[in-house]
Design a protein around this motif. Sequence first.
Motif, mmCIF file in Angstrom:
data_model
loop_
_atom_site.group_PDB
_atom_site.id
_atom_site.type_symbol
_atom_site.label_atom_id
_atom_site.label_comp_id
_atom_site.label_asym_id
_atom_site.label_seq_id
_atom_site.Cartn_x
_atom_site.Cartn_y
_atom_site.Cartn_z
ATOM 1 N N ALA A 22 -9.984 2.100 12.259
ATOM 2 C CA ALA A 22 -11.434 2.298 12.310
ATOM 3 C C ALA A 22 -11.711 3.637 13.004
ATOM 4 C CB ALA A 22 -12.098 1.156 13.071
ATOM 5 N N TYR A 82 -14.128 6.660 14.143
ATOM 6 C CA TYR A 82 -15.521 7.002 14.438
ATOM 7 C C TYR A 82 -15.767 8.427 13.970
ATOM 8 C CZ TYR A 82 -19.860 7.977 16.911
ATOM 9 O OH TYR A 82 -21.147 8.333 17.207
ATOM 10 N N ILE A 122 -18.713 4.430 11.662
ATOM 11 C CA ILE A 122 -17.295 4.060 11.668
ATOM 12 C C ILE A 122 -16.794 3.912 10.239
ATOM 13 C CG2 ILE A 122 -15.638 2.258 12.298
ATOM 14 C CD1 ILE A 122 -17.406 1.684 14.763
ATOM 15 N N LYS A 128 -13.488 2.709 7.975
ATOM 16 C CA LYS A 128 -12.225 1.979 8.021
ATOM 17 C C LYS A 128 -11.374 2.356 6.812
ATOM 18 C CE LYS A 128 -13.731 -2.082 10.653
ATOM 19 N NZ LYS A 128 -13.785 -3.562 10.674
ATOM 20 N N ARG A 163 -9.808 1.973 24.207
ATOM 21 C CA ARG A 163 -10.989 2.389 23.446
ATOM 22 C C ARG A 163 -12.015 3.117 24.318
ATOM 23 N NH1 ARG A 163 -7.406 0.896 20.831
ATOM 24 N NH2 ARG A 163 -7.387 -0.538 19.046
ATOM 25 N N LEU A 216 -15.282 5.308 23.162
ATOM 26 C CA LEU A 216 -15.539 5.012 21.759
ATOM 27 C C LEU A 216 -16.594 3.924 21.614
ATOM 28 C CD1 LEU A 216 -11.849 4.893 20.481
ATOM 29 C CD2 LEU A 216 -13.552 6.606 19.835
ATOM 30 N N ALA A 237 -14.555 0.836 17.032
ATOM 31 C CA ALA A 237 -13.780 2.029 16.660
ATOM 32 C C ALA A 237 -12.430 2.031 17.359
ATOM 33 C CB ALA A 237 -14.551 3.290 17.011
ATOM 34 N N ASP A 238 -11.415 2.505 16.641
ATOM 35 C CA ASP A 238 -10.071 2.637 17.213
ATOM 36 C C ASP A 238 -9.826 4.051 17.741
ATOM 37 O OD1 ASP A 238 -9.231 -0.016 16.526
ATOM 38 O OD2 ASP A 238 -8.951 0.659 14.460
ATOM 39 N N SER A 269 -11.533 8.446 17.439
ATOM 40 C CA SER A 269 -12.535 9.365 16.907
ATOM 41 C C SER A 269 -11.835 10.321 15.941
ATOM 42 C CB SER A 269 -13.192 10.153 18.048
ATOM 43 O OG SER A 269 -12.259 11.082 18.597
#
Length: 344
Positions: free
Chosen positions: A64, A66, A73, A75, A119, A122, A126-127, A129
């Motif tokens: 995910a 950002y 977001i 994916k 994270r 974020l 989100a995982d 950016s």
Amino acid sequence: MKAIKPMIVLFIAVAFVIIMIPAVLVLPFSSDKTSGKLDEQLEQKAKEEGKEVSTNEMSAVEVAVYRTSAKKIQKLPIESYLAGVVAAEMPADFEEEALKAQALTARTYIVDQLINDNRMGLPDGADVSDTVMHQVYMNNDELKKQWGSDYKWKMKKINKAIKETQGQILTYNGKPITATFFSTSNGYTENSEDYWEAEFPYLKSVSSPWDKDSPKFYNKMVVNAADFEKKLGVSLSSGTTIGTVIERTSGNRVGVVEIGGKKLTGKQIREKLGLKSSDFNWERQGNQIVITTKGYGHGVGMSQYGANGMAREGKNYEDIVKYYYKGVKVQSSSKWMNTMTAKK
């Protein structure tokens, strides 16, 4: 009767051979195959040797991202994400082995990020950016706009590097490493503890002579004396002297500088002034400070231009990563992928 017996024996023997030979030929090749054991053994052997993880396993894990400009977001499968990272982080006209090394570091970074659940900074969900805060990422539309007519061949080359290292990551003592990388060294990489507080046994200073061929090896910057004082929080004397370097790092960068009684690290000066590197020299020319730097980036981990130089000399991607990251192994990410898939 005596003549008939030999004929019967011969007939039985011939019949036995005719029946048994096909069975003898087939059995050694069929038992494992039909049960699936042979495939499993080959797959396991590949995993143990750090080869590819199955495509299904890789596609089951999503990243995910950002998107900072759009503030949303996105994916996407992990290998698709990696293609966008390698394309954004390393010039596509670099050698194939350098691109493979970059793919390996990028995959290691995201696997480590996903399993550690870090994270900070974020938004929820989100995982990572798409900036240097994590790894720079660009999607296909952005790359088409940037590359124009070169898009097809560049993307083909990058996807090849991703595929040929599929599922592989870098580990140290059985765990994914912090696979930092940067553009160009000053001739040496940096110990992690000389730039950050954390010390990693695999992030140690090594010679990187190939970087001298990088177009980013030298840079010059001019700063107004008043801005220089304001940004660093120092007061300059009226003479030509600016400050004294009282310590240098293992990578021959500025460790500590004393300016007007105030001590600052090379990292602090680099970040406050926006310098390309913490290996710098400066001189005062009237109301201006002329600063010359060597290298581009923090200097810790793999040098991208160094990797390309090694590849040009015939080194493969494993040679490259094992040179810049000491004591690491190229290993399958299978068990971490399985963990992430199980969480879903």
